[in-house]
Design an enzyme around this catalytic site. Structure first.
Site, PDB file in Angstrom:
ATOM      1  N   ARG A  61       0.855  -1.192   0.000  1.00 50.12           N
ATOM      2  CA  ARG A  61       0.000   0.000   0.000  1.00 50.12           C
ATOM      3  C   ARG A  61       0.886   1.236   0.000  1.00 50.12           C
ATOM      4  O   ARG A  61       1.087   1.877   1.025  1.00 50.12           O
ATOM      5  CB  ARG A  61      -0.930  -0.026   1.204  1.00 50.12           C
ATOM      6  CG  ARG A  61      -2.137  -0.905   0.991  1.00 50.12           C
ATOM      7  CD  ARG A  61      -3.211  -0.644   2.007  1.00 50.12           C
ATOM      8  NE  ARG A  61      -4.483  -1.182   1.563  1.00 50.12           N
ATOM      9  CZ  ARG A  61      -5.597  -1.147   2.284  1.00 50.12           C
ATOM     10  NH1 ARG A  61      -5.581  -0.572   3.479  1.00 50.12           N
ATOM     11  NH2 ARG A  61      -6.713  -1.646   1.812  1.00 50.12           N
ATOM     12  N   GLN A 112      -0.622   2.154  -6.021  1.00 50.37           N
ATOM     13  CA  GLN A 112      -2.077   2.310  -6.018  1.00 50.37           C
ATOM     14  C   GLN A 112      -2.755   1.783  -7.284  1.00 50.37           C
ATOM     15  O   GLN A 112      -3.811   1.156  -7.196  1.00 50.37           O
ATOM     16  CB  GLN A 112      -2.439   3.782  -5.789  1.00 50.37           C
ATOM     17  CG  GLN A 112      -2.299   4.211  -4.337  1.00 50.37           C
ATOM     18  CD  GLN A 112      -2.691   5.663  -4.122  1.00 50.37           C
ATOM     19  OE1 GLN A 112      -2.925   6.400  -5.084  1.00 50.37           O
ATOM     20  NE2 GLN A 112      -2.744   6.084  -2.876  1.00 50.37           N
ATOM     21  N   ASP A 116      -3.350  -1.947  -6.752  1.00 47.88           N
ATOM     22  CA  ASP A 116      -3.863  -2.368  -5.442  1.00 47.88           C
ATOM     23  C   ASP A 116      -5.236  -3.020  -5.576  1.00 47.88           C
ATOM     24  O   ASP A 116      -6.272  -2.393  -5.364  1.00 47.88           O
ATOM     25  CB  ASP A 116      -3.918  -1.160  -4.509  1.00 47.88           C
ATOM     26  CG  ASP A 116      -4.281  -1.540  -3.080  1.00 47.88           C
ATOM     27  OD1 ASP A 116      -4.525  -2.738  -2.814  1.00 47.88           O
ATOM     28  OD2 ASP A 116      -4.343  -0.629  -2.227  1.00 47.88           O
ATOM     29  N   SER A 156      -7.606  -3.141  -2.444  1.00 44.33           N
ATOM     30  CA  SER A 156      -8.427  -1.952  -2.218  1.00 44.33           C
ATOM     31  C   SER A 156      -9.579  -1.871  -3.206  1.00 44.33           C
ATOM     32  O   SER A 156     -10.718  -1.558  -2.836  1.00 44.33           O
ATOM     33  CB  SER A 156      -7.567  -0.686  -2.311  1.00 44.33           C
ATOM     34  OG  SER A 156      -6.697  -0.596  -1.197  1.00 44.33           O
ATOM     35  N   TYR A 184      -2.840  -0.204   7.783  1.00 41.47           N
ATOM     36  CA  TYR A 184      -3.637  -1.193   8.487  1.00 41.47           C
ATOM     37  C   TYR A 184      -3.584  -0.952   9.993  1.00 41.47           C
ATOM     38  O   TYR A 184      -2.681  -0.306  10.509  1.00 41.47           O
ATOM     39  CB  TYR A 184      -3.139  -2.614   8.194  1.00 41.47           C
ATOM     40  CG  TYR A 184      -3.337  -3.045   6.765  1.00 41.47           C
ATOM     41  CD1 TYR A 184      -4.577  -3.459   6.309  1.00 41.47           C
ATOM     42  CD2 TYR A 184      -2.274  -3.031   5.855  1.00 41.47           C
ATOM     43  CE1 TYR A 184      -4.756  -3.865   4.993  1.00 41.47           C
ATOM     44  CE2 TYR A 184      -2.442  -3.429   4.549  1.00 41.47           C
ATOM     45  CZ  TYR A 184      -3.682  -3.846   4.120  1.00 41.47           C
ATOM     46  OH  TYR A 184      -3.858  -4.238   2.822  1.00 41.47           O
TER      47      TYR A 184
END
Length: 374
Positions: free
Chosen positions: A119, A124, A127, A130, A224
């Site tokens: 992350r 991104q 990812d 996500s 997290y």
């Protein structure tokens, strides 16, 4: 160089790893694409659409391929057919796939797990955790709205005012934030809680209220939450119990990658909710945030409906596949230079996402899970 896109075979999996829209991007990078027949049937992508985009389509697409793309991990028999040095990209939850990881090592297959993409800002576009969590969060709110025997929004009518539903979301990661946003768009009054105090601003920005409890935050690495002690967990449940009891809808989304989901809600807390209330446990596949929730099942507990999520993103297969396909292509193109496969493990994304390479398990936590590291 040629890649193969497989038809998903695991029960309940409706997504596909690549859509026709992404094929021109791969062709431009010098990569030929073979797609297994009916791979896109569940998302409305026909074999003809793949052919029109420039892919070859057939029943057996594994011969002479350099890489295999899928959503779920390939099975053991497929791994046996792949040549040494073939690359696989998929979700690969290593805690559940020990035999496959060993087979991939034995076959000297290089495997990358979308679960392990870091992350970071640069990662991104790749990812998938996500992107699929966003789909699951939206779906969770819609499931709750469908099953709650009352309106989400407030209505003011000549016959009187109907108050809005009260929604409580536990966990404000990607799935939780999307559940909050969707419930708010539907008109509910929303509260949310997360052990990360930094999430309070994000929750407020969506028009929801952050639930304050008298406990220190648990900020972890990579966005997290840190794992909590049992003492902390017990106290947290005590403090959240009144908020759970007051909710018409409870949506739980908390998970820790590679570990069992934390128990946030006990059976006693569910029993304390009003009859007709709805509980949606989006973490049921990972052990569940709610005591008694079962993946893929709806249960009635003292008049409270408890919905256990199972592969929730796959319940919206088209948008989930669109997002996943972009993630996979972006990761794969990190490995392509001038139409050839080039694995640069100095790249922090590739290094982090790799599970097996050249006859070794390269992901240390997986080695520990398999008992191969002292």
């Amino acid at each position: 160089m040629r890649i193969a896109v497989l038809r998903e075979r695991r029960p309940g999996e409706r997504r596909v790893a690549l859509l026709p829209e992404q094929i021109p991007q791969l062709l431009e990078a010098g990569v030929d694409v073979s797609v297994e027949s009916d791979a896109g049937a569940e998302v409305g992508a026909s074999d003809e659409a793949y052919r029109a985009a420039g892919a070859e389509v057939g029943e057996d697409v594994l011969e002479d391929v350099n890489a295999v793309l899928s959503v779920q991990p390939i099975n053991l028999s497929t791994a046996r057919r792949l040549s040494e040095g073939t690359v696989t990209i998929s979700f690969l939850p290593t805690a559940e796939e020990g035999p496959l990881v060993r087979r991939l090592r034995e076959r000297q297959i290089t495997s990358f797990s979308m679960d392990l993409v870091p992350r970071t800002s640069r990662a991104q576009p790749m990812d998938a955790m996500s992107s699929q969590s966003m789909v699951a969060g939206y779906r969770g709110a819609i499931v709750a709205a469908e099953r709650l025997p009352r309106f989400f929004p407030m209505f003011m009518t000549s016959a009187g005012t109907v108050r809005p539903a009260k929604v409580l979301v536990l966990g404000a990661g990607v799935a939780g934030l999307q559940a909050i946003a969707t419930a708010r768009r539907l008109g509910a009054v929303v509260q949310a809680y997360d052990v990360r105090r930094s999430s309070a601003e994000e929750i407020a920005s969506l028009g929801a209220k952050f639930v304050e409890v008298d406990l220190p935050p648990l900020e972890g690495e990579g966005g997290y939450a840190r794992e909590m002690t049992e003492e902390r967990s017990t106290r947290q449940r005590e403090l959240l119990a009144p908020h759970v009891a007051d909710a018409d809808v409870l949506i739980t989304t908390a998970s820790v990658p590679g570990r069992q989901a934390p128990l946030l809600v006990t059976a006693e807390m569910v029993a304390g909710m009003r009859p007709g209330s709805v509980v949606v446990d989006l973490a049921a596949d990972q052990g569940g945030n709610v005591a008694g929730s079962i993946p893929g099942q709806e249960l009635s507990v003292d008049g409270v409906l408890v919905w256990g999520g199972s592969n929730v993103a796959s319940q919206l297969p088209r948008p989930a596949s669109e997002l996943y396909a972009h993630n996979v292509v972006n990761l794969f193109l990190l490995m392509v230079r001038a139409g050839d496969l080039h694995l640069d493990f100095d790249d922090d994304i590739l290094a982090a996402a790799c599970v097996t390479h050249a006859g070794r398990i390269t992901h240390r936590p997986t080695l520990e899970l398999l008992g191969e590291v002292g």
